[in-house]
Design a protein around this motif. Structure first.
Motif, PDB file in Angstrom:
ATOM      1  N   VAL A 230       0.886  -1.176  -0.005  1.00 20.15           N
ATOM      2  CA  VAL A 230       0.032   0.048  -0.264  1.00 20.15           C
ATOM      3  C   VAL A 230       1.047   1.058   0.121  1.00 20.15           C
ATOM      4  O   VAL A 230       1.718   1.224   0.691  1.00 20.15           O
ATOM      5  CB  VAL A 230      -0.846   0.035   1.188  1.00 20.15           C
ATOM      6  CG1 VAL A 230      -2.035   1.269   1.265  1.00 20.15           C
ATOM      7  CG2 VAL A 230      -1.799  -1.210   1.479  1.00 20.15           C
ATOM      8  N   ILE A 264      -3.196   4.852  -2.864  1.00 19.40           N
ATOM      9  CA  ILE A 264      -4.418   5.538  -2.360  1.00 19.40           C
ATOM     10  C   ILE A 264      -4.066   6.966  -2.182  1.00 19.40           C
ATOM     11  O   ILE A 264      -2.890   7.410  -1.638  1.00 19.40           O
ATOM     12  CB  ILE A 264      -4.788   4.818  -1.063  1.00 19.40           C
ATOM     13  CG1 ILE A 264      -4.999   3.186  -1.368  1.00 19.40           C
ATOM     14  CG2 ILE A 264      -5.737   5.663  -0.376  1.00 19.40           C
ATOM     15  CD1 ILE A 264      -5.184   2.576  -0.263  1.00 19.40           C
ATOM     16  N   ALA A 351      -6.616  -1.170   3.945  1.00 18.25           N
ATOM     17  CA  ALA A 351      -6.116  -1.617   3.002  1.00 18.25           C
ATOM     18  C   ALA A 351      -4.977  -2.927   3.634  1.00 18.25           C
ATOM     19  O   ALA A 351      -4.998  -3.753   3.283  1.00 18.25           O
ATOM     20  CB  ALA A 351      -5.434  -1.122   2.114  1.00 18.25           C
ATOM     21  N   SER A 355      -5.256  -6.631   3.501  1.00 20.97           N
ATOM     22  CA  SER A 355      -4.170  -7.328   2.848  1.00 20.97           C
ATOM     23  C   SER A 355      -3.602  -8.480   3.540  1.00 20.97           C
ATOM     24  O   SER A 355      -3.266  -9.553   3.022  1.00 20.97           O
ATOM     25  CB  SER A 355      -2.897  -6.368   2.449  1.00 20.97           C
ATOM     26  OG  SER A 355      -1.712  -6.976   2.027  1.00 20.97           O
ATOM     27  N   LEU A 365      -6.685  -6.488  -3.966  1.00 25.31           N
ATOM     28  CA  LEU A 365      -6.733  -5.617  -2.619  1.00 25.31           C
ATOM     29  C   LEU A 365      -7.588  -4.347  -3.090  1.00 25.31           C
ATOM     30  O   LEU A 365      -8.544  -4.173  -2.154  1.00 25.31           O
ATOM     31  CB  LEU A 365      -5.331  -5.184  -2.493  1.00 25.31           C
ATOM     32  CG  LEU A 365      -5.321  -4.178  -0.909  1.00 25.31           C
ATOM     33  CD1 LEU A 365      -6.003  -4.939   0.060  1.00 25.31           C
ATOM     34  CD2 LEU A 365      -3.911  -3.801  -0.864  1.00 25.31           C
ATOM     35  N   TRP A 366      -7.593  -3.813  -4.146  1.00 18.83           N
ATOM     36  CA  TRP A 366      -8.330  -2.918  -4.517  1.00 18.83           C
ATOM     37  C   TRP A 366      -9.890  -3.370  -4.499  1.00 18.83           C
ATOM     38  O   TRP A 366     -10.848  -2.540  -3.978  1.00 18.83           O
ATOM     39  CB  TRP A 366      -8.182  -2.344  -5.917  1.00 18.83           C
ATOM     40  CG  TRP A 366      -9.064  -1.394  -6.730  1.00 18.83           C
ATOM     41  CD1 TRP A 366     -10.550  -1.184  -6.796  1.00 18.83           C
ATOM     42  CD2 TRP A 366      -8.548   0.076  -7.162  1.00 18.83           C
ATOM     43  NE1 TRP A 366     -10.802  -0.112  -7.165  1.00 18.83           N
ATOM     44  CE2 TRP A 366      -9.921   0.804  -7.514  1.00 18.83           C
ATOM     45  CE3 TRP A 366      -7.415   0.551  -7.201  1.00 18.83           C
ATOM     46  CZ2 TRP A 366      -9.773   2.092  -7.956  1.00 18.83           C
ATOM     47  CZ3 TRP A 366      -7.551   2.001  -7.972  1.00 18.83           C
ATOM     48  CH2 TRP A 366      -8.402   2.414  -8.198  1.00 18.83           C
ATOM     49  N   LEU A 369     -11.341  -3.798  -1.030  1.00 19.71           N
ATOM     50  CA  LEU A 369     -11.375  -2.560  -0.362  1.00 19.71           C
ATOM     51  C   LEU A 369     -12.661  -1.766  -0.513  1.00 19.71           C
ATOM     52  O   LEU A 369     -13.449  -1.232   0.123  1.00 19.71           O
ATOM     53  CB  LEU A 369     -10.172  -1.744  -0.625  1.00 19.71           C
ATOM     54  CG  LEU A 369      -9.597  -0.405   0.286  1.00 19.71           C
ATOM     55  CD1 LEU A 369      -9.689  -0.884   1.651  1.00 19.71           C
ATOM     56  CD2 LEU A 369      -8.585   0.274  -0.334  1.00 19.71           C
TER      57      LEU A 369
END
Length: 391
Positions: A230, A264, A351, A355, A365-366, A369
């Motif tokens: 991240v 992010i 995040a 993860s 992960l996106w 989230l």
């Protein structure tokens, strides 16, 4: 050549090279415009980098170069023709997105945890972020902060002439919201979402709170090279409605995602609601950068939070961004700030929790989230998928 409409620029230029064409791109820079750029792949010294006409971030396939108008014209022509040089853009000036807010959050007991931790459900999650690397690219970090005693914080400065030590405060505050302690040594409520994550603090903004595209790209390349899951970026530049997003930052984000690194970024603080809603700023307006807006303790959209106003950029999620208590760079060592800058590290921290729990990276992960977002009864143009929630 792509122009950042209305943005303040530095006089340097960003050059995007086609995938897997970095070496050819370096040769083309020299052949077309006589620009000799040093590559991070060559382990160049700081003296070599200073003597070069620019630097190429090998993992991103992007160069930041000094160029006079004639050279810029030659590069723009090369970008329009088949070859390794794809896009040329002026380098922008970027800034931190936060202001001081001294009042306490109303109607929430913060004796144990901040309202932000409670709002995202981090205080109820069994995940801690342990083993997940989180990079916070900002004004640096204050290593002497007592709340981080015993924590390993890896740092690097990408601001010429300044150490990573945070003389501004903004970076230390953002590190705290993302990865700070649950039981602060210096007292007060727990404020860190991913309190056991590995912290990577990259200084890309100066002690005055300003920076450049090149510094941010250097920080992104560093985080990707260090296998961070991240990247949290509470910074940006305002744009006018309809301004195209940066093709170079979009490619940087896509290439980072392909390496398992999710970026992010804060949507921006330029709105003056209810009358004015400003568009999502640069670089958060890129499709492959997850954009974060801000809410207050009452789950209302913050009056300053930028929103979706056209087809260029959009808000993806929101996080706590008003009266946020976190670490500061000097005594009394904690402060309340407000801004999409404060919302962004909350999302980055969640995040990291996701993860860890699902062993998710990159696009997975996106997706996870985004699926966490709690509906707020507010327009998606303001809050995207909603308030981010810990697993």
């Amino acid at each position: 050549m792509s122009q950042p409409t209305g943005a303040e620029t530095t006089g340097r230029y960003l050059v995007l090279m086609d995938d897997n064409s970095t070496a050819a791109g370096a040769r083309e820079l020299n052949r077309v415009a006589g620009i000799n750029a040093a590559s991070t792949a060559d382990s160049a010294t700081s003296e070599e980098l200073a003597a070069a006409d620019g630097v190429i971030f090998q993992d991103l396939g992007i160069a930041v170069v000094d160029a006079v108008p004639e050279q810029v014209s030659l590069l723009a022509r090369a970008a329009e023709a088949p070859g390794p040089i794809a896009v040329v853009e002026p380098e922008r000036v970027v800034r931190a997105y936060a202001v001081t807010a001294e009042q306490a959050a109303a109607a929430v007991d913060e004796s144990v945890f901040t309202w932000g931790l409670q709002a995202v459900g981090a205080n109820l999650s069994t995940a801690t972020g342990k083993g997940v690397r989180v990079a916070v690219l900002d004004t640096g970090f204050t290593p002497a902060h007592g709340d981080y005693a015993g924590r390993t914080v890896l740092t690097n400065s990408f601001v010429a002439g300044e150490s990573v030590d945070d003389a501004h405060g903004h970076g230390t505050h953002c590190v705290g919201s993302a990865c700070g302690p649950r039981k602060p040594s210096l007292g007060g409520p727990g404020y860190g979402v991913a309190h056991e994550a590995d912290i990577y603090a990259g200084k890309v903004l100066s002690n005055a709170g300003t920076g450049t595209d090149g510094g941010i790209l250097a920080g992104i390349a560093w985080a990707v090279a260090n296998n961070c899951a991240v990247i949290s970026m509470s910074l940006g530049a305002a744009v006018r409605p309809g301004t195209p997003y940066s093709q170079i930052f979009e490619q940087a984000a896509e290439r980072a995602l392909a390496r398992g690194t999710l970026i992010i970024a804060a949507s921006g603080n330029e709105s003056a609601r209810p009358g004015v809603v400003a568009p999502v700023g640069h670089p958060a307006n890129c499709p492959s950068i997850l954009s974060v807006g801000a809410i207050d303790v009452h789950r209302a959209i913050a009056e300053f939070s930028c929103g979706t106003v056209d087809t260029v950029g959009q808000v993806d999620l929101v996080g706590p961004g008003v009266d946020v208590h976190s670490s500061w760079n000097k005594d009394p060592w904690h402060r309340r700030l407000r801004g999409t800058s404060m919302a962004t590290p909350h999302v980055a921290g969640v995040a990291a929790l996701i993860s860890q729990k699902y062993n998710a990276r990159g696009w997975e992960l996106w997706a996870r989230l985004m699926q966490s977002g709690r509906r707020l009864g507010l327009p998606s143009t303001d809050v995207g998928a909603g308030l981010v929630q810990a697993p």
